[in-house]
Design an enzyme around this catalytic site. Structure first.
Site, PDB file in Angstrom:
ATOM      1  N   ASP A  30       0.836  -1.195   0.000  1.00 38.86           N
ATOM      2  CA  ASP A  30       0.000   0.000   0.000  1.00 38.86           C
ATOM      3  C   ASP A  30       0.876   1.253   0.000  1.00 38.86           C
ATOM      4  OD1 ASP A  30      -2.324   1.451  -0.039  1.00 38.86           O
ATOM      5  OD2 ASP A  30      -3.024   0.834   1.937  1.00 38.86           O
ATOM      6  N   GLU A  72       3.040   6.295  -3.152  1.00 33.89           N
ATOM      7  CA  GLU A  72       2.932   7.433  -4.079  1.00 33.89           C
ATOM      8  C   GLU A  72       3.743   8.619  -3.577  1.00 33.89           C
ATOM      9  OE1 GLU A  72      -0.841   5.056  -3.848  1.00 33.89           O
ATOM     10  OE2 GLU A  72       0.240   6.295  -2.377  1.00 33.89           O
ATOM     11  N   ASP A 106      -8.743   4.114  -3.556  1.00 35.97           N
ATOM     12  CA  ASP A 106      -9.801   4.331  -2.569  1.00 35.97           C
ATOM     13  C   ASP A 106     -11.035   4.979  -3.194  1.00 35.97           C
ATOM     14  OD1 ASP A 106      -7.984   3.280  -0.838  1.00 35.97           O
ATOM     15  OD2 ASP A 106      -7.412   5.187   0.061  1.00 35.97           O
TER      16      ASP A 106
END
Length: 749
Positions: free
Chosen positions: A459, A462, A522
C-alpha cells in the site's frame, strides 16, 4: 498561481512577474549531422530568449550547441535523446527492461536540396530534417519574422509522420508550443520541453490510471504520483509517462522526474511535454494497432509475468479484521454456505496497534500466527497482509532504521501527504535506493512469508518524504520511481519464499507492470466511484499493464467516510464488474461479507460461482496478456481503433478477446449499449445481435448484466462448482461454442 493562458507561464512555469532569475533557450536549425555506429547525431544550437512573454531572441548572448541523438530499433521504435550537456544516455535505469527481441537497427544520413534524410538499412525513411527557410510572399514588415527553428519529422513506421511543433505560434512573439527548448533558473539548467504536432481530430489515451473520459485530448496532466484520495479527481496514484494516439503511434518519455504532459490543451495544435530534469529521452513507437504499439512499449519496459491460479479467485477483506477468531468465523461461514473464496486479506488491524506497521502479528489477538495461517491454508485460503513503506516514530524498528539509514534521514520536520487514517507520525520512508535497506525490508517480509503468507499488500508508495537524503538519488527523481523499487523488493522476496511472484499494489510508474498486481485505490462506494474506477482501469490497460483490480463495492462510504452503509444495488453491480475483471477483491471501510446484505446475498453467490466457472477463460487470457501488448480488461479501441466512437466510450470494455461487458452503473437498471462491428451473442440468454450500432434503453434487472460474446468464439469454462481453486483441475475444463446452437449460459443451470 492563477492561470494566465500563456505558454511561458502556465506550461513552462515561469514566474508571471518575470522577477526570477530564469531564462528560456529555444532550439534552432541544426548546424551539422553525422552517423556513428548506426546512430545519428545532430548538433543543435539553442538561442537564449529575452525574459518576456513576447518571445524574442537575445542576440547579445552567444548560442549554445548540444547534441540530439537518434536511434532506431525493431518494432518501429525511434529514440530521441539530448542530455543538454549535463546528462548521459542511459539504458540501465529501473524503468527499462529491454526485450531480447529489441535490436538496434543502423541508420544513415544524406543531404539532398536542403533536407537531411535519415534512413534505415532497407532504405525506409525514419526522419526528415528540414533546413529550408519558410516560403514567403513579402508585403509587410509590421511584425518580425519567425525565429529560426528545429523542424524534424519522424517516421517510426512507413505509414505515419510525427513532426516536431516547429511553428506553433500566433505572431512570432506569441508562441504556444516549442519544438525543443530548455529553461535555466539561477544559473542552473532546470527544465526541458519537447512538442509534437497533432491533428484537429486526434484523440489520446493512456498516461496511467487516469480517472478521466476515454479521449484525453484537451487536458494537461502533472505526472507526479500522489495519493489519489478517490477516483473522481485530478490526482493519480499511477502516472505513466506514455500516451497512445488515435493516429496509431505511442510516445514513452523515459524519466522519473516530475513532469507535465499537455495533450492538445495549452495548444490544440501540439502535444507538449515538460521534464523538470533538463534532459529528454523520448521513444516514438509506431504500429498498426494499439496492441502492437503497447507490445513495443513492453519490449522497452518489460512484460508482466503470469500470476498464480489462486489469485483469480475471490479475495475477501475489509478495513479491518482484528482477530484470528473473527477471521476464522468468516472463513468457516463462507465454506459452510459455499461462497467460493481463495484469499483472506488482513488490513491494518493485525499489528499490536491498528495502523502501527511493525511487520509482526499481535499475538494476543492472533495467537500462534504460523498455525493460524497454516490452518487457513488447509481450508483452501491464502493469507494476504497489509503494510506500508514508512516507519513510524512509535514502531519498534525505528531506532534500528535510523541508526542504519534504512529510512532516508530527514533534513527538516515534514508532514507526509496522503491518506493516513491513524494519528501516527511517520518518521521516514524506507530507502529502496540503498541495497542494505532493501535487504532489511525483505527480511521483515520473509519472516511473514515463512509463516505461509503468500501476498503482501504494498500500500501507499505514491508519496515519500521529500525533505530527506536518500542513498541513490534525489527525492525529486525518486518520488515517481519509488513505487517500482518498493514493489520490486516485495515481489522478489515473495516469489523467492512463497514460490509465486505477486503483490497487491496501489502506486505505479513505468516498469511496474513487471510486478503485478495493482488495484484502483480508494474509490467511493457510489455509482460515480464505480464509473471513475472503470475509467482508470481502461487507461491503465492502455499504459502497459495487464492486470488490474478494484475494491468491491468501493472503498469508502458517503457522506460518512467510515459509517454510511453501502446500498444493495451498488454492491451487486460492483460485484458483476468485479467478476469480469482480471482480479476480484472485496474491501472497504465497512462490512463487505455478502451475508451482511441478506436481500442480495443469493444473487452475489450466483455471481461468485460464475467467476469460478470463468477461471479457465481468465487464465487463458491472462497468459496471452503476458506475451502480447494486451491487458485482460481492454478499452474498445484495442479491437476497434478505426471506430471513432470507441475513442469516446469509457463505460464498456472487452474482457479478454471475446467478451464485451457493459456494467450497469445506476439505480434505474437501464443503460444504452454500443455493440461494435461484428456479430454478438448475449452470454446469458443466447440472443443474437448485429454490431455497429446502439441498443437503446436496455432494461437490466439487478441480477442480470449486459454481457455479450463474439459469435464463433470458444470459451473454456469449469463445469463443476468448487469452494476454492485448490479443488480445480483445469484439464477438466469444457468449451462453450458460441454458435447457432448456443442458448445462453444460465440455461439449464
Amino acid at each position: 498561481m492563477k492561470q494566465t493562458n500563456y505558454h511561458l507561464f502556465d506550461f513552462l512555469d515561469f514566474d508571471t512577474e518575470l522577477k526570477t532569475d530564469e531564462a528560456l533557450w529555444k532550439a534552432c536549425k541544426p548546424t551539422s549531422v553525422y552517423e556513428k555506429e548506426g546512430d545519428i547525431y545532430l548538433t543543435v544550437p539553442f538561442q537564449k530568449q529575452i525574459l518576456s512573454n513576447d518571445m524574442a531572441a537575445d542576440v547579445s548572448v552567444a548560442r549554445k550547441e548540444f547534441t540530439l541523438k537518434i536511434r532506431y530499433y525493431t518494432h518501429h521504435i525511434i529514440r530521441l535523446y539530448t542530455g543538454l550537456g549535463e546528462f548521459d544516455w542511459e539504458d540501465g535505469t529501473e524503468m527499462l527492461q529491454m526485450s531480447s527481441e529489441l535490436r538496434k537497427l543502423p541508420l544513415t544520413v544524406c543531404e539532398e536540396d536542403g533536407l537531411w534524410y535519415v534512413r534505415d538499412e532497407k532504405g525506409g525513411l525514419r526522419a526528415l530534417i528540414n533546413l529550408h527557410e519558410p516560403v514567403l510572399d513579402p508585403w509587410s514588415d509590421l511584425l518580425p519574422p519567425p525565429q529560426e527553428t528545429l523542424d524534424i519529422t519522424f517516421y517510426p513506421d512507413d505509414k505515419k509522420a510525427v513532426r516536431l511543433s516547429a511553428y506553433d505560434h500566433f505572431s512570432p512573439p506569441r508562441y504556444d508550443a516549442l519544438p525543443l527548448a530548455y529553461c535555466v533558473k539561477n544559473g542552473q539548467q532546470e527544465r526541458a520541453t519537447v512538442s509534437f504536432e497533432c491533428s484537429p481530430d486526434e484523440a489520446f489515451a493512456g498516461t496511467g490510471e487516469r480517472f478521466y473520459k476515454m479521449d484525453l485530448s484537451g487536458h494537461t496532466f502533472q505526472l507526479k504520483n500522489q495519493d489519489g484520495q478517490g477516483v473522481n479527481n485530478r490526482r493519480a496514484y499511477k502516472n505513466i509517462p506514455f500516451y497512445l494516439s488515435s493516429r496509431m503511434y505511442g510516445v514513452f518519455y523515459h524519466t522519473s522526474a516530475h513532469c507535465k504532459l499537455s495533450l492538445a490543451d495549452h495548444s490544440t495544435r501540439s502535444v507538449q511535454f515538460l521534464n523538470e530534469q533538463a534532459q529528454l529521452d523520448v521513444f516514438l513507437i509506431g504500429g498498426d494497432t494499439p496492441e502492437e504499439i503497447l507490445y513495443g512499449y513492453r519490449c522497452l519496459t518489460g512484460f508482466p509475468p503470469m500470476l498464480p491460479l489462486w489469485s483469480y479467485g475471490v479475495w475477501m477483506s475489509r478495513m479491518s479484521y482484528f482477530s484470528a477468531d473473527e477471521v476464522n468465523a468468516i472463513c468457516d461461514r463462507m465454506r459452510a454456505e459455499h461462497y467460493p473464496c481463495d484469499v483472506i486479506h488482513l488490513d491494518t488491524g493485525w499489528f499490536k496497534t491498528d495502523w502501527l506497521c511493525e511487520w509482526k502479528f499481535n499475538e494476543e489477538r492472533f495467537p500462534q500466527p504460523e498455525r493460524f495461517v497454516r490452518r487457513l491454508k488447509e481450508k483452501g485460503y491464502r493469507v494476504s497482509l497489509w503494510q506500508l513503506p514508512y516507519v513510524a516514530d512509535d514502531a519498534e524498528q525505528i531506532d534500528e532504521a535510523k541508526a542504519n539509514r534504512y529510512i532516508g534521514p530527514l533534513t527538516k520536520k515534514q508532514d507526509t501527504e496522503g491518506s493516513n487514517f491513524s494519528a501516527l507520525d511517520y518518521a521516514g520512508t524506507i530507502d529502496f535506493t540503498y541495497p542494505k535497506a532493501v535487504e532489511w525490508y525483505k527480511g521483515l517480509l520473509k519472516n511473514l512469508l515463512d509463516m505461509g503468507v503468500v501476498c503482501i499488500k504494498t500500500d501507499f508508495g505514491e508519496n515519500i518524504h521529500m525533505d530527506a537524503a536518500y542513498y541513490g538519488m534525489k527525492p525529486e527523481l525518486l518520488n515517481n520511481l519509488y513505487a517500482l523499487l518498493y514493489q520490486k523488493a516485495a515481489y522478489e522476496i515473495t516469489k523467492e519464499v512463497a514460490g509465486d511472484g505477486i503483490v497487491w499494489a496501489r502506486a505505479a510508474w513505468a516498469g511496474c507492470q513487471r510486478y503485478p498486481l495493482h488495484w484502483g485505490g480508494d474509490s467511493a462506494s457510489t455509482w460515480d466511484g464505480m464509473a471513475g474506477s472503470l475509467k482508470g482501469g481502461l487507461h491503465f490497460g492502455l499504459s502497459g499493464f495487464a492486470f488490474w483490480s478494484h475494491d468491491v463495492p468501493g472503498f469508502h462510504c458517503l457522506p460518512n467516510f467510515m459509517n454510511s452503509p453501502v446500498s444493495d444495488d451498488v454492491y451487486v453491480r460492483w460485484t458483476q464488474f468485479g467478476v469480469f475483471s482480471s482480479h476480484i477483491r472485496y474491501h472497504g471501510t465497512g462490512k463487505r461479507e455478502p451475508w451482511s446484505y441478506p436481500a442480495i446475498a443469493p444473487i452475489v453467490k450466483k455471481w461468485w460461482k460464475l467467476r469460478y466457472a470463468l477461471i479457465p477463460y481468465i487464465v487463458a487470457q491472462s497468459e496471452k496478456a503476458t506475451r502480447t501488448g494486451y491487458p485482460v480488461l481492454r478499452a474498445l479501441i484495442f479491437h476497434h481503433p478505426e471506430d471513432k466512437l470507441c475513442w469516446h466510450i469509457d463505460d464498456e470494455y472487452y474482457f479478454g478477446d471475446d467478451f464485451l461487458v457493459a456494467p450497469v452503473m445506476n439505480s434505474e437498471n437501464c443503460r444504452d449499449v454500443y455493440l461494435p462491428e461484428g456479430e454478438w451473442v448475449n452470454f446469458f440468454t443466447g440472443e443474437r445481435f448485429e454490431g455497429g450500432g446502439w441498443l437503446k434503453k436496455v432494461e437490466v434487472p439487478l441480477e442480470e448484466m449486459p454481457v455479450y460474446v463474439r459469435r464463433g468464439a470458444t470459451v473454456p469454462v469449469y463445469p463443476e462448482e468448487v469452494d476454492c481453486t485448490d479443488e480445480m483441475d483445469l484439464s477438466k475444463s469444457i468449451v462453450l461454442k458460441i454458435d447457432d446452437t448456443y442458448q445462453g449460459f444460465w440455461k439449464g443451470r
